[in-house]
Structure formats: C-alpha cells, structure tokens
Design a protein around this motif. Sequence first.
Motif, PDB file in Angstrom:
ATOM      1  N   ASN A 217       0.861  -1.182   0.000  1.00  0.00           N
ATOM      2  CA  ASN A 217       0.000   0.000   0.000  1.00  0.00           C
ATOM      3  C   ASN A 217       0.898   1.233   0.000  1.00  0.00           C
ATOM      4  OD1 ASN A 217       0.893   0.277   2.659  1.00  0.00           O
ATOM      5  ND2 ASN A 217      -0.962  -0.649   3.527  1.00  0.00           N
ATOM      6  N   ASN A 218       0.367   2.368   0.356  1.00  0.00           N
ATOM      7  CA  ASN A 218       1.137   3.610   0.292  1.00  0.00           C
ATOM      8  C   ASN A 218       2.228   3.711   1.355  1.00  0.00           C
ATOM      9  OD1 ASN A 218      -0.326   4.563  -1.895  1.00  0.00           O
ATOM     10  ND2 ASN A 218      -1.893   5.493  -0.582  1.00  0.00           N
ATOM     11  N   THR A 219       2.162   2.907   2.396  1.00  0.00           N
ATOM     12  CA  THR A 219       3.117   3.027   3.500  1.00  0.00           C
ATOM     13  C   THR A 219       4.073   1.854   3.635  1.00  0.00           C
ATOM     14  OG1 THR A 219       1.538   2.057   5.066  1.00  0.00           O
ATOM     15  CG2 THR A 219       1.521   4.470   4.824  1.00  0.00           C
ATOM     16  N   CYS A 220       3.728   0.685   3.085  1.00  0.00           N
ATOM     17  CA  CYS A 220       4.591  -0.477   3.310  1.00  0.00           C
ATOM     18  C   CYS A 220       4.320  -1.564   2.284  1.00  0.00           C
ATOM     19  CB  CYS A 220       4.383  -1.021   4.728  1.00  0.00           C
ATOM     20  SG  CYS A 220       2.722  -1.708   4.979  1.00  0.00           S
ATOM     21  N   SER A 221       5.146  -2.589   2.325  1.00  0.00           N
ATOM     22  CA  SER A 221       4.951  -3.797   1.515  1.00  0.00           C
ATOM     23  C   SER A 221       5.173  -5.020   2.395  1.00  0.00           C
ATOM     24  CB  SER A 221       5.921  -3.816   0.326  1.00  0.00           C
ATOM     25  OG  SER A 221       7.262  -3.845   0.794  1.00  0.00           O
ATOM     26  N   VAL A 222       4.510  -6.109   2.043  1.00  0.00           N
ATOM     27  CA  VAL A 222       4.573  -7.344   2.824  1.00  0.00           C
ATOM     28  C   VAL A 222       4.797  -8.510   1.868  1.00  0.00           C
ATOM     29  CG1 VAL A 222       3.255  -8.949   4.267  1.00  0.00           C
ATOM     30  CG2 VAL A 222       3.125  -6.500   4.703  1.00  0.00           C
ATOM     31  N   THR A 223       5.730  -9.394   2.242  1.00  0.00           N
ATOM     32  CA  THR A 223       6.036 -10.576   1.437  1.00  0.00           C
ATOM     33  C   THR A 223       6.169 -11.789   2.351  1.00  0.00           C
ATOM     34  OG1 THR A 223       7.293  -9.167  -0.089  1.00  0.00           O
ATOM     35  CG2 THR A 223       7.564 -11.535  -0.314  1.00  0.00           C
ATOM     36  N   VAL A 224       5.620 -12.919   1.913  1.00  0.00           N
ATOM     37  CA  VAL A 224       5.712 -14.171   2.675  1.00  0.00           C
ATOM     38  C   VAL A 224       6.455 -15.195   1.831  1.00  0.00           C
ATOM     39  CG1 VAL A 224       4.438 -16.048   3.775  1.00  0.00           C
ATOM     40  CG2 VAL A 224       3.584 -13.699   3.944  1.00  0.00           C
ATOM     41  N   ARG A 225       7.465 -15.819   2.440  1.00  0.00           N
ATOM     42  CA  ARG A 225       8.229 -16.875   1.782  1.00  0.00           C
ATOM     43  C   ARG A 225       8.411 -18.050   2.749  1.00  0.00           C
ATOM     44  NH1 ARG A 225      11.071 -12.214   0.345  1.00  0.00           N
ATOM     45  NH2 ARG A 225      11.020 -11.770  -1.902  1.00  0.00           N
ATOM     46  N   LYS A 226       8.877 -19.145   2.204  1.00  0.00           N
ATOM     47  CA  LYS A 226       9.160 -20.311   3.029  1.00  0.00           C
ATOM     48  C   LYS A 226      10.335 -20.026   3.949  1.00  0.00           C
ATOM     49  CE  LYS A 226      10.491 -25.183   2.714  1.00  0.00           C
ATOM     50  NZ  LYS A 226      10.879 -26.295   1.802  1.00  0.00           N
ATOM     51  N   PHE A 227      10.247 -20.518   5.182  1.00  0.00           N
ATOM     52  CA  PHE A 227      11.340 -20.362   6.140  1.00  0.00           C
ATOM     53  C   PHE A 227      12.289 -21.549   6.009  1.00  0.00           C
ATOM     54  CE2 PHE A 227      13.175 -21.248  10.345  1.00  0.00           C
ATOM     55  CZ  PHE A 227      13.824 -20.052  10.565  1.00  0.00           C
ATOM     56  N   HIS A 228      13.574 -21.259   5.796  1.00  0.00           N
ATOM     57  CA  HIS A 228      14.582 -22.316   5.636  1.00  0.00           C
ATOM     58  C   HIS A 228      15.313 -22.499   6.959  1.00  0.00           C
ATOM     59  CE1 HIS A 228      14.387 -22.725   1.177  1.00  0.00           C
ATOM     60  NE2 HIS A 228      13.910 -21.497   1.267  1.00  0.00           N
ATOM     61  N   GLU A 229      15.254 -23.693   7.495  1.00  0.00           N
ATOM     62  CA  GLU A 229      15.840 -23.982   8.808  1.00  0.00           C
ATOM     63  C   GLU A 229      17.347 -23.759   8.820  1.00  0.00           C
ATOM     64  OE1 GLU A 229      14.333 -24.624  11.537  1.00  0.00           O
ATOM     65  OE2 GLU A 229      12.290 -25.039  10.870  1.00  0.00           O
ATOM     66  N   LYS A 230      18.022 -24.005   7.698  1.00  0.00           N
ATOM     67  CA  LYS A 230      19.473 -23.816   7.643  1.00  0.00           C
ATOM     68  C   LYS A 230      19.858 -22.367   7.387  1.00  0.00           C
ATOM     69  CE  LYS A 230      20.639 -28.500   6.141  1.00  0.00           C
ATOM     70  NZ  LYS A 230      21.322 -29.318   5.101  1.00  0.00           N
ATOM     71  N   GLY A 231      18.877 -21.535   7.112  1.00  0.00           N
ATOM     72  CA  GLY A 231      19.145 -20.121   6.911  1.00  0.00           C
ATOM     73  C   GLY A 231      19.708 -19.818   5.542  1.00  0.00           C
TER      74      GLY A 231
END
Length: 513
Positions: A217-231
């Motif tokens: 939106n006008n103030t921010c962005s949001v993204t969701v991805r898979k969490f990798h345990e090994k980083g």
Amino acid sequence: MSGSTLKSRAQLDDTVPMKCTIESAYSVKDHTEYSLVVQFGPLPETSWRVTKRYSDFSALDIVLKNAGFDLSLPPKKVFGKMENDFVEKRQQGLQNYLNAILATRWVSFCLDVKLFLCPPSFLNISYQDTALQNICMFLRSENNWELVEPLPYIGWRLRKCYFLVRDKAKPKDKYILTWCCSRPSQSVDGNELENVMKFLSTLQHPSIEPSIFCASNNTCSVTVRKFHEKGTLRDQICNSKPTLHYLKKYGNPKALRVISVSDIRLFGRNILETLKLLHEKGYPYVHLHAGNVVICNGLPRLLDLENWAVGVPSLHRPLYTHLHRLQTLESIEMYSFGHLLYEMACGHPLVNPICSDTTPLDGCLPVFKSLLLSILGESALKSTMPTIADIISHPFFRDAPLPPDDGIVIKVPSRLRETLKTAKDACEAQLKEDQKLLRQHRKLAEAEAFHMSAEEKKKRRLQKVKSLNELANVEQSTEQDLLLTSPEITSSVPAPLASEPAPSRPETGSAVD
C-alpha cells in the motif's frame, strides 16, 4: 504513526556510514550527561544531537559483549564520578569507544547501535510496532495466514521487520513474513508498486525463491516466503542459526567455513544465468549478497527481489558509490557478485571497496583468482566492469553445469516493462548524482585537510613573515625616497649666499671690545 512522520523517518539510508563526536559533558543532579553530535553521511545538514548517560553506553556494551565484542568501555565508578578530571578522562574514553564501534562495519550496522545514535524522533514509536499494526491489517483479509512470533533482531535494517507466520492449512510448515516501510527513494511509486508485487508473486524460476504472498500500500509492503531452517548462505558460512541476533550471527563468528570450488562454480553459474534472464526481462536485482541467497536441494535461490522496487538501499552501496566507473545497475550486480565470490572462497566478506590485499586468495585456484581480480581488482575497477555475459564466458565457469530450464515463468506485462525501464533509468541517474556529490565532498575535504596540515601551516606562516618583511622594506625605502625628494624638506634648509662671505672664526686670546 502519521504518514508524514513515517516518511520523514524513512529519509535516512541504512547503509550510509555515521560519525559521532562527543561535543560536551555537563552535570545534571547526580549524574553526567554527554552531548553527542551524529554526522550522517557527508552532508552537514544530515546531522543531529543526542544526549546519553554512562548507563546508556553500559546497556549498549552488554549487547555487544553478548555478541562477542569487547570494545573497552571505560569502567564504572561510584565515588568521585562528578569530578572534572574524571569526567574529562571518561569523555575521551567514551569517544574512543564510539570510534571503535563505527569503525567495525558489522557492529555499526547493528540495530542496537543505530537506535543508540538515531534522533530522538525515531524513538517515539518503533518500526516493530508499526509493522505489527500493518501486518494485522493485511492478514485480516487473508484468513489462511496466522502470526506466530516476531523476529526482531535477525536483520540489521531499521525499516525492515521479520515475523514467523504459518499457513492454517499446513500448520507444520514455517514461513517468514517480511515487512518493509515505503521510502521516498523507492524505485517504483505507490500506484505501480502493487503491479510489481503481483508480478513477483507469479514469477517462477528454479533459482529464485518464490513469494507465496505479496501485497503493498502507500506506506509499506509485505512478502511471505518459506522459512529455511538452515538459513541463508551467510548463515551456513558462519555456522549460525538464522533466528539468532544479527550481530551474534555475523559480527564475530567463532567458526567459519569456506565453500568448495565445485560449489562456487555451480552456485555462481546458476546465479549469473538468473541475473542475465532478469535483465533481459527488464527487472534488475541489485541486492546480491550471501544473506540474500539460500541453498535448496543443492542449488542457490535468490531472495528479496522486491527490495529494489521498494527502495531498499543495497548492502554494498557505501562501497560502490565511491567507484565512479560503476554507473549501471548491471555493473553494480557484477560488483556485488565479486563480493559474493570472495565471501564464499574466503569465509568472510570483503569490507573494502577494492580487493587490494590478495593474501586470502593465495590458496585459491589461479583461474578463480584471475576471475575475482577481473571484478574487484584495483586495475579492473579503473576501467569498464565486465558484463554478465563476460563473466559467464570466463574459463572458471566454462564447465559449470547449467541451471535447469524447466518450470520457468517470467511474464512481464508491456505496461509494467515501461515502468521498470523508467525506474531503472532514474536509479542510474541518482547513482551518478550521488557519486558526483561524493567526489565534490572528497575534494573539499582533501583541500581542507591540506590547508590545515602542519606543513602547510608552517609554509603559510613563513610566507606571512616574508610578506611582512618585504612590506617593511618597501615602506622604509618609500620613506627614504620621500626625505630626498620632498620640496618641503629641501626648502627648509637655507642655502649660503655667494655674495656674502662666511664670518671668520675669532682667534684665540684676541681682545673683545
């Protein structure tokens, strides 16, 4: 938080180096307060003052010590702590402490250090609280996502927050949600940013980590991805867990590992082919470093493709803005690729703009060393940076296995392609302007330093004495000329008359009538 307040706070760049000077110390009741002047970048208008007590320094030192850094904070004192001599000595010790912090790149990037030095207006409301409010609004329309816990210290950026979330339909799977505050410097404006985020959510490539959910939106962005345990790849190099404090993970790791030559060749070729394809589609990446790469099934995947669009400054920006030959986004990506190669081969990042010390590369293959120096070498950075195609054709990558080409879906709408081209041109123009500004500031600083040097001061002092002596000689000579030529002086002396003889001197002993 109001939109104007958030916008003004977003002006500051996370990557710009800071300087701090303790200007004064004064007593307030039973303690001493120190006035700190923080200089943000080279421009004098980007500076501010903050007031700190010794207890504030002590709290920061505890965080740094927990991460393995002991930077010699002056010791605590109970009696006599208000005496002038002690306060003066402690002020100098605290100044040395701050200098040591800001001289260490990973420590200066630490969130705790930034919050310690940031203006008071930054402390009114935290970005973490703002992010949580925005995320709750986004998730309200997405019933399948559930917030698990915040991850406040895994990153180093003030305006980027991380949260652990899960899909209600797959409760055992972990996902990481990234919140990023919009910035005035973002490459794509708010109206088109939503289209960019939709494009990124449809992008499919074996070397790009897919975005499961994207919104803005006008103030921010949001993204969701898979969490990798090994980083990330950097987590694996530093042998650290991805959820630990950023400084504890990367600031002073106890055990480092290097990536094998075969894996460097494999990872590098895959990344190069991916960057080449993205550039052909008109979307620059820019944010290549080991913290934005994950290894999945033995192959690398790029993270955070939205960073460029939302205006997040690159990690390497403080380095390449000093290199005036790097003026395109492709050259920046190849420069960042060189830093990634160095970190994989040596087990630690290159903190200097140029790879002038080749000692860590002595154990590397000659072909790899020549590749790295063709990107990061001093002579290379004084000429044209090699292109993606140039590096792919280098002998080091000649026999590297190609990335799989199945399942690739990158469809850029024609209207969005024009938007991306405009944003790319604007970014390159801004880069050139920033480099010009830095060159002007560096020349001014060099001139001031030369002007204030001891040798130059002595030279100016001798020149001043010489000028004064010459002036005195000129004045003395002028006075003598005036004495000889002035009519007033010559007319005041009567000349003897020729018709009147001069009176004779009376003889001794003569009588006087």
